[in-house]
Design an enzyme around this catalytic site. Structure first.
Site, PDB file in Angstrom:
ATOM      1  N   PHE A 145      43.512  43.129  53.107  1.00 27.03           N
ATOM      2  CA  PHE A 145      43.026  42.412  54.588  1.00 27.03           C
ATOM      3  C   PHE A 145      42.603  41.158  53.879  1.00 27.03           C
ATOM      4  O   PHE A 145      41.755  41.118  52.803  1.00 27.03           O
ATOM      5  CB  PHE A 145      41.961  43.370  55.061  1.00 27.03           C
ATOM      6  N   ASP A 230      39.948  37.837  45.722  1.00 29.95           N
ATOM      7  CA  ASP A 230      39.387  37.614  47.215  1.00 29.95           C
ATOM      8  C   ASP A 230      38.098  38.672  47.329  1.00 29.95           C
ATOM      9  O   ASP A 230      38.190  39.954  47.374  1.00 29.95           O
ATOM     10  CB  ASP A 230      40.297  38.154  48.453  1.00 29.95           C
ATOM     11  N   LYS A 259      31.508  35.709  54.038  1.00 29.95           N
ATOM     12  CA  LYS A 259      30.610  36.822  54.732  1.00 29.95           C
ATOM     13  C   LYS A 259      29.265  36.482  54.090  1.00 29.95           C
ATOM     14  O   LYS A 259      28.591  35.714  54.548  1.00 29.95           O
ATOM     15  CB  LYS A 259      31.002  38.058  54.278  1.00 29.95           C
TER      16      LYS A 259
HETATM   17  C1  LIG Z   1      36.614  39.432  56.316  1.00 31.38           C
HETATM   18  C2  LIG Z   1      37.512  39.390  55.123  1.00 31.38           C
HETATM   19  C3  LIG Z   1      38.247  38.158  55.226  1.00 31.38           C
HETATM   20  C4  LIG Z   1      38.232  37.105  56.417  1.00 31.38           C
HETATM   21  O1  LIG Z   1      36.935  36.632  56.746  1.00 31.38           O
HETATM   22  P1  LIG Z   1      36.698  36.174  57.974  1.00 31.38           P
HETATM   23  O2  LIG Z   1      35.260  35.415  57.981  1.00 31.38           O
HETATM   24  O3  LIG Z   1      36.490  37.146  59.160  1.00 31.38           O
HETATM   25  O4  LIG Z   1      37.847  34.971  58.383  1.00 31.38           O
HETATM   26  C5  LIG Z   1      39.142  37.814  54.087  1.00 31.38           C
HETATM   27  N1  LIG Z   1      39.141  38.824  53.095  1.00 31.38           N
HETATM   28  C6  LIG Z   1      38.455  39.953  53.079  1.00 31.38           C
HETATM   29  C7  LIG Z   1      38.576  40.703  51.803  1.00 31.38           C
HETATM   30  C8  LIG Z   1      37.527  40.252  54.126  1.00 31.38           C
HETATM   31  O5  LIG Z   1      36.929  41.317  54.130  1.00 31.38           O
END
Ligand SMILES: *Cc1c(COP(=O)(O)O)cnc(C)c1O
Length: 404
Positions: A145, A230, A259
């Site tokens: 994700f 990520d 986040k």
């Molecule tokens: C939440 C998340 C994203 C995307 O972040 P947004 O601020 O919702 O665009 C990307 N990578 C990971 C691992 C995430 O948990």
């Protein structure tokens, strides 16, 4: 459906009347919050065990972060990057130091950080590695994700996230997560990056096999490929360390952050990397109107300072042991598996008992907010300010729900 509506409180119906149905929220309408607790419009309190998918690592309305936001609101909120402002340098310097990297590129959402990482990796591939024009590929993992843009969903393996949003962006190869042999096989001379979550959050807090991240690092170095981690959900204290990559002593070429970086107040994301990588961008080649704005920088600088003390990482590690041990005690009593690191846990409920959604609804009735991911899996990610007693309380509520 009609029965559902009759059971749904008016405040819930109101809150959803004029919105697209791209979410299926639990039927709770929150109006205030502090620390690890939220209060709904009827005054009922809930322990927040989701923490905004880790955007609220420091809890709701952490006093230091709120003070920084208030002070900045009274001075300057936006300049655009056309001009410099006095909050920018500290943020970039301190975040770069926290990451052990030369440079930082601030954006807003996590998806934008991922898009930035992809663009930088491709440009690096063409300009530094010497990949022929238009031939770059990036290897990603099944079950990933990374966000919701058209390019990012192009390499999702979740049909809800991907289906009917094509045509898809080419240039990605998908391999099973945790499988080094498959990764080795997928990399060729046109591969510019391997993009991975060090722990797959949305997939259900899936921790890769021991040695995987270390192997990815070695492979990327050997094949002259960028390792992009990520850490948008896994980073910034969630797993008991600043970055989840630290559990294997691994340093990626690029960190993607988001986040928690915004302190639960404003969206702040960033890419951190050394000059040989991020230095490929020149003026006009990438940007964002709101990226690195004064309010975001003022809040995020305080986030970085909170993390620089190490206190939240220590809390997450120590309290995480307690959470994981408590949950493991429920295996065989309604849980079939528990995964996780630090204050981050994925729980697989016996599907014969109930769905993850049903478990979350019952937890809500017992004053604990959590979120299901896939099928019968739920995720717990409480704010790192949660106490031992509150963890025990949450585990007790999970036990009670499973006991029916
Ligand atoms: C939440 C998340 C994203 C995307 O972040 P947004 O601020 O919702 O665009 C990307 N990578 C990971 C691992 C995430 O948990």
């Amino acid at each position: 459906m009609i029965e559902d509506m009759l059971r749904t409180p008016a405040a819930v119906q109101d809150a959803e009347r004029h919105t697209a149905h791209n979410y299926h929220p639990l039927p709770v309408v929150i109006s205030s919050a502090e620390g690890a607790w939220v209060t709904d419009v009827d005054g009922k309190r809930y322990l927040d065990c989701l923490a905004g998918y880790s955007a609220l690592n420091f809890g709701h309305r952490h006093p230091t972060l709120i003070a920084a936001a208030h002070a900045q609101l009274d001075k300057l909120t936006l300049t655009s990057r056309a001009f410099l402002h006095d909050q920018f340098a500290d943020f970039c310097r301190e975040l770069a130091a926290l990451c052990g990297k030369d440079l930082v590129l601030p954006m807003n959402t996590g998806a934008e950080a991922v898009e930035t990482g992809i663009k930088v990796a491709r440009k690096w591939g063409y300009q530094v590695k010497g990949v022929p024009a238009g031939q770059a590929n990036i290897v990603v993992a099944e079950g990933n994700f990374h966000g919701r843009t058209t390019t990012i969903v192009s390499f999702s393996t979740d049909s809800d996230a991907r289906a009917d949003f094509g045509p898809y962006t080419p240039g990605f190869r998908i391999v099973p997560y945790g499988d080094l042999a498959a990764l080795t096989e997928a990399i060729d001379e046109h591969t510019v990056a391997v993009l991975l979550e060090p722990i797959q959050g949305e997939q259900g807090v899936v921790v890769p096999p021991e040695g995987y991240l270390h192997g990815v690092r070695l492979l990327c170095t050997e094949r002259n490929v960028l390792f992009i981690a990520d850490e948008i959900q896994s980073g910034l204290g969630r797993t008991g360390t600043t970055f989840a990559c630290e559990h294997e002593g691994v340093v990626p070429d690029m960190y993607l952050l988001g986040k928690a970086l915004g302190g639960g107040i404003v969206p702040v994301s960033a890419v951190a990397a050394d000059t040989d990588v991020l230095g490929v961008l020149q003026p006009g080649q990438h940007g964002s109107t709101f990226g690195g704005n004064p309010l975001a920088c003022a809040v995020a600088t305080e986030v970085v300072r909170l993390l620089a003390t190490g206190e939240f990482q220590r809390r997450s590690a120590a309290l995480g042991e307690r959470l994981q041990a408590g949950l493991r005690g429920l295996i065989g009593k309604g849980l079939v598996a528990v995964r996780g690191r630090g204050l981050w846990a994925g729980l697989d409920i016996d599907p014969a008992l109930m769905s993850g959604r049903e478990a979350c609804e019952r937890l809500m009735e017992r004053g604990v907010l959590a979120k299901d991911t896939h099928g019968s899996t739920i995720r717990l990610a409480p704010p790192l300010v949660i106490t031992e007693e509150e963890i025990d309380h949450a585990v007790a509520q999970v036990a009670a729900v499973l006991a029916g």
